[in-house]
Structures are given as C-alpha cells and as structure tokens.
Design a protein around this motif. Sequence first.
Motif, PDB file in Angstrom:
ATOM      1  N   UNK A   1      -3.687  -2.486  11.981  1.00 33.83           N
ATOM      2  CA  UNK A   1      -4.466  -3.202  12.982  1.00 33.83           C
ATOM      3  C   UNK A   1      -3.662  -4.399  13.485  1.00 33.83           C
ATOM      4  N   UNK A   2      -3.322  -4.364  14.765  1.00 31.99           N
ATOM      5  CA  UNK A   2      -2.530  -5.435  15.374  1.00 31.99           C
ATOM      6  C   UNK A   2      -3.402  -6.658  15.598  1.00 31.99           C
ATOM      7  N   UNK A   3      -2.877  -7.823  15.221  1.00 29.18           N
ATOM      8  CA  UNK A   3      -3.554  -9.095  15.468  1.00 29.18           C
ATOM      9  C   UNK A   3      -2.570 -10.034  16.142  1.00 29.18           C
ATOM     10  N   UNK A   4      -3.091 -11.159  16.610  1.00 31.23           N
ATOM     11  CA  UNK A   4      -2.241 -12.167  17.247  1.00 31.23           C
ATOM     12  C   UNK A   4      -2.513 -13.521  16.606  1.00 31.23           C
ATOM     13  N   UNK A   5      -1.459 -14.307  16.441  1.00 28.23           N
ATOM     14  CA  UNK A   5      -1.606 -15.650  15.902  1.00 28.23           C
ATOM     15  C   UNK A   5      -2.202 -16.549  16.984  1.00 28.23           C
ATOM     16  N   UNK A   6      -2.498 -17.807  16.628  1.00 25.38           N
ATOM     17  CA  UNK A   6      -3.009 -18.769  17.607  1.00 25.38           C
ATOM     18  C   UNK A   6      -2.023 -18.996  18.751  1.00 25.38           C
ATOM     19  N   UNK A   7      -0.732 -18.826  18.466  1.00 28.55           N
ATOM     20  CA  UNK A   7       0.282 -18.970  19.515  1.00 28.55           C
ATOM     21  C   UNK A   7       0.608 -17.628  20.173  1.00 28.55           C
ATOM     22  N   UNK A   8      -0.267 -16.629  19.981  1.00 25.53           N
ATOM     23  CA  UNK A   8      -0.197 -15.324  20.637  1.00 25.53           C
ATOM     24  C   UNK A   8       0.993 -14.452  20.193  1.00 25.53           C
ATOM     25  N   UNK A   9       1.477 -14.644  18.962  1.00 23.30           N
ATOM     26  CA  UNK A   9       2.528 -13.783  18.431  1.00 23.30           C
ATOM     27  C   UNK A   9       1.884 -12.559  17.788  1.00 23.30           C
ATOM     28  N   UNK A  10       2.325 -11.351  18.139  1.00 20.06           N
ATOM     29  CA  UNK A  10       1.784 -10.148  17.504  1.00 20.06           C
ATOM     30  C   UNK A  10       2.218 -10.062  16.039  1.00 20.06           C
ATOM     31  N   UNK A  11       1.278  -9.729  15.179  1.00 22.68           N
ATOM     32  CA  UNK A  11       1.554  -9.551  13.756  1.00 22.68           C
ATOM     33  C   UNK A  11       0.704  -8.397  13.243  1.00 22.68           C
ATOM     34  N   UNK A  12       1.258  -7.666  12.307  1.00 20.18           N
ATOM     35  CA  UNK A  12       0.515  -6.556  11.731  1.00 20.18           C
ATOM     36  C   UNK A  12       0.789  -6.532  10.234  1.00 20.18           C
ATOM     37  N   UNK A  13      -0.245  -6.297   9.454  1.00 21.60           N
ATOM     38  CA  UNK A  13      -0.137  -6.162   8.010  1.00 21.60           C
ATOM     39  C   UNK A  13      -0.658  -4.777   7.651  1.00 21.60           C
ATOM     40  N   UNK A  14       0.092  -4.096   6.802  1.00 21.66           N
ATOM     41  CA  UNK A  14      -0.337  -2.781   6.344  1.00 21.66           C
ATOM     42  C   UNK A  14       0.283  -2.539   4.980  1.00 21.66           C
ATOM     43  N   UNK A  15      -0.167  -1.517   4.311  1.00 21.99           N
ATOM     44  CA  UNK A  15       0.430  -1.175   3.023  1.00 21.99           C
ATOM     45  C   UNK A  15       0.849   0.287   3.051  1.00 21.99           C
ATOM     46  N   UNK A  16       1.853   0.580   2.242  1.00 24.66           N
ATOM     47  CA  UNK A  16       2.329   1.951   2.149  1.00 24.66           C
ATOM     48  C   UNK A  16       2.310   2.375   0.677  1.00 24.66           C
ATOM     49  N   UNK A  17       2.047   3.640   0.457  1.00 24.68           N
ATOM     50  CA  UNK A  17       2.070   4.229  -0.875  1.00 24.68           C
ATOM     51  C   UNK A  17       3.441   4.853  -1.083  1.00 24.68           C
ATOM     52  N   UNK A  18       4.149   4.374  -2.102  1.00 23.67           N
ATOM     53  CA  UNK A  18       5.500   4.839  -2.395  1.00 23.67           C
ATOM     54  C   UNK A  18       5.487   5.473  -3.782  1.00 23.67           C
ATOM     55  N   UNK A  19       5.799   6.768  -3.834  1.00 27.09           N
ATOM     56  CA  UNK A  19       5.849   7.466  -5.118  1.00 27.09           C
ATOM     57  C   UNK A  19       7.098   7.065  -5.888  1.00 27.09           C
ATOM     58  N   UNK A  20       6.945   6.905  -7.187  1.00 29.82           N
ATOM     59  CA  UNK A  20       8.089   6.634  -8.053  1.00 29.82           C
ATOM     60  C   UNK A  20       8.836   7.936  -8.313  1.00 29.82           C
ATOM     61  N   UNK A  21      10.093   7.819  -8.679  1.00 32.86           N
ATOM     62  CA  UNK A  21      10.904   9.007  -8.941  1.00 32.86           C
ATOM     63  C   UNK A  21      10.538   9.692 -10.252  1.00 32.86           C
ATOM     64  N   UNK A  22       9.952   8.936 -11.184  1.00 30.28           N
ATOM     65  CA  UNK A  22       9.597   9.494 -12.488  1.00 30.28           C
ATOM     66  C   UNK A  22       8.098   9.721 -12.566  1.00 30.28           C
ATOM     67  N   UNK A  23       7.729  10.604 -13.479  1.00 29.78           N
ATOM     68  CA  UNK A  23       6.306  10.825 -13.739  1.00 29.78           C
ATOM     69  C   UNK A  23       5.896  10.035 -14.970  1.00 29.78           C
ATOM     70  N   UNK A  24       4.603   9.823 -15.124  1.00 30.65           N
ATOM     71  CA  UNK A  24       4.063   9.103 -16.274  1.00 30.65           C
ATOM     72  C   UNK A  24       4.099   9.951 -17.527  1.00 30.65           C
ATOM     73  N   UNK A  25       3.553   9.415 -18.625  1.00 27.09           N
ATOM     74  CA  UNK A  25       3.566  10.124 -19.909  1.00 27.09           C
ATOM     75  C   UNK A  25       2.777  11.426 -19.856  1.00 27.09           C
ATOM     76  N   UNK A  26       1.743  11.487 -19.012  1.00 27.72           N
ATOM     77  CA  UNK A  26       0.928  12.699 -18.896  1.00 27.72           C
ATOM     78  C   UNK A  26       1.432  13.633 -17.802  1.00 27.72           C
ATOM     79  N   UNK A  27       2.596  13.328 -17.217  1.00 24.09           N
ATOM     80  CA  UNK A  27       3.158  14.178 -16.187  1.00 24.09           C
ATOM     81  C   UNK A  27       2.677  13.872 -14.784  1.00 24.09           C
ATOM     82  N   UNK A  28       1.797  12.881 -14.632  1.00 29.28           N
ATOM     83  CA  UNK A  28       1.298  12.539 -13.290  1.00 29.28           C
ATOM     84  C   UNK A  28       2.311  11.630 -12.579  1.00 29.28           C
ATOM     85  N   UNK A  29       2.370  11.792 -11.294  1.00 29.46           N
ATOM     86  CA  UNK A  29       3.271  10.973 -10.481  1.00 29.46           C
ATOM     87  C   UNK A  29       2.649   9.602 -10.299  1.00 29.46           C
ATOM     88  N   UNK A  30       3.452   8.567 -10.460  1.00 29.34           N
ATOM     89  CA  UNK A  30       2.972   7.203 -10.296  1.00 29.34           C
ATOM     90  C   UNK A  30       3.305   6.712  -8.894  1.00 29.34           C
TER      91      UNK A  30
END
Length: 152
Positions: free
Chosen positions: A16-45
């Motif tokens: 979601x794009x937002x603008x600061x008080x001085x009208x600068x565009x800023x966006x915050x988001x998160x990404x899901x990044x899988x680890x290269x290894x699996x956990x003790x139960x074999x599930x991907x972290x």
Amino acid sequence: MLNKSILMGRLTRDPELKHTNSNLPVIRFSIAVDRNRTGQNGERQTDFIDIVAWRKTAEFVSQWFTKGQMIVVVGSIQSRRWQDKNGNNRTSIEVFADEVQFGDSKKTREGGTQQRQNNYQPYADPAPAQSYNVPAANDFSEISDDDGEVPF
C-alpha cells in the motif's frame, strides 16, 4: 564497511503506497523468504522480512506487485528504535530497498488473475550517481609480446 542485502521471496500482502507530509512516496511491505535448510521435523522454515522503499521504487512496487508474487530486493539493513503506545522501547529491523526486480517470469505474472495493467513496462533504476572515466577506444596502445623478458 559493507551493508548490502539481497533477498528473494513472496509478498505477504498487497503493498500500500503512502505519502509523507512532504509528499514523498513510501511503501512498507514484508516478504516471506524460505531458508535453505529444513527444521528438525523436516518442515521448511520461513523468515518474514520487513522492507521499506521510497520514491520511484515505492511507486514501482505499488504499481506492479501484489500479494504472493515473487520479488527480488537489493538494499541495506537498518535498525530503528522507537517507543510503543505503552512506553516500551522497541527495535525494528528493516531492509531499505535500493532496487526491486520481478522474481517470477513475465509469463507467470501475466498468466495470473492479479495482473494490474496490460501494458507491462519494467522499471529500471537510474544509474548510480557515479561517473566512470572510461578511455576511448583509440586511447589504448598495443603492447609488444616480444620484450624478451618474463616480468615474474
């Protein structure tokens, strides 16, 4: 010192794009990044990484990316200290995006139902604010191979 992060993951929500008080565009988001290894139960972290983008990069993410799409982010890791509404000290770790790129193929993106526009125009970040003195082709001179001595 070096502070560079390169991440590839899927967006966890629509940015979601937002603008600061001085009208600068800023966006915050998160990404899901899988680890290269699996956990003790074999599930991907998976790690969930917070990203912040400004100006043209923020507008580009807002225009072209939706939840679930693969994104490549190049940036720097920064920490921010703040107080929550209860007065508790908090620290946030975020990646400030310098560049973003599509992580999926164009065919994959266009085949989905979440395509935002039919006229795909990729974003190209402007060249870094550096200049390189590259000699012209005629500034080079040939070196003779037959000098008779080995330099080492």
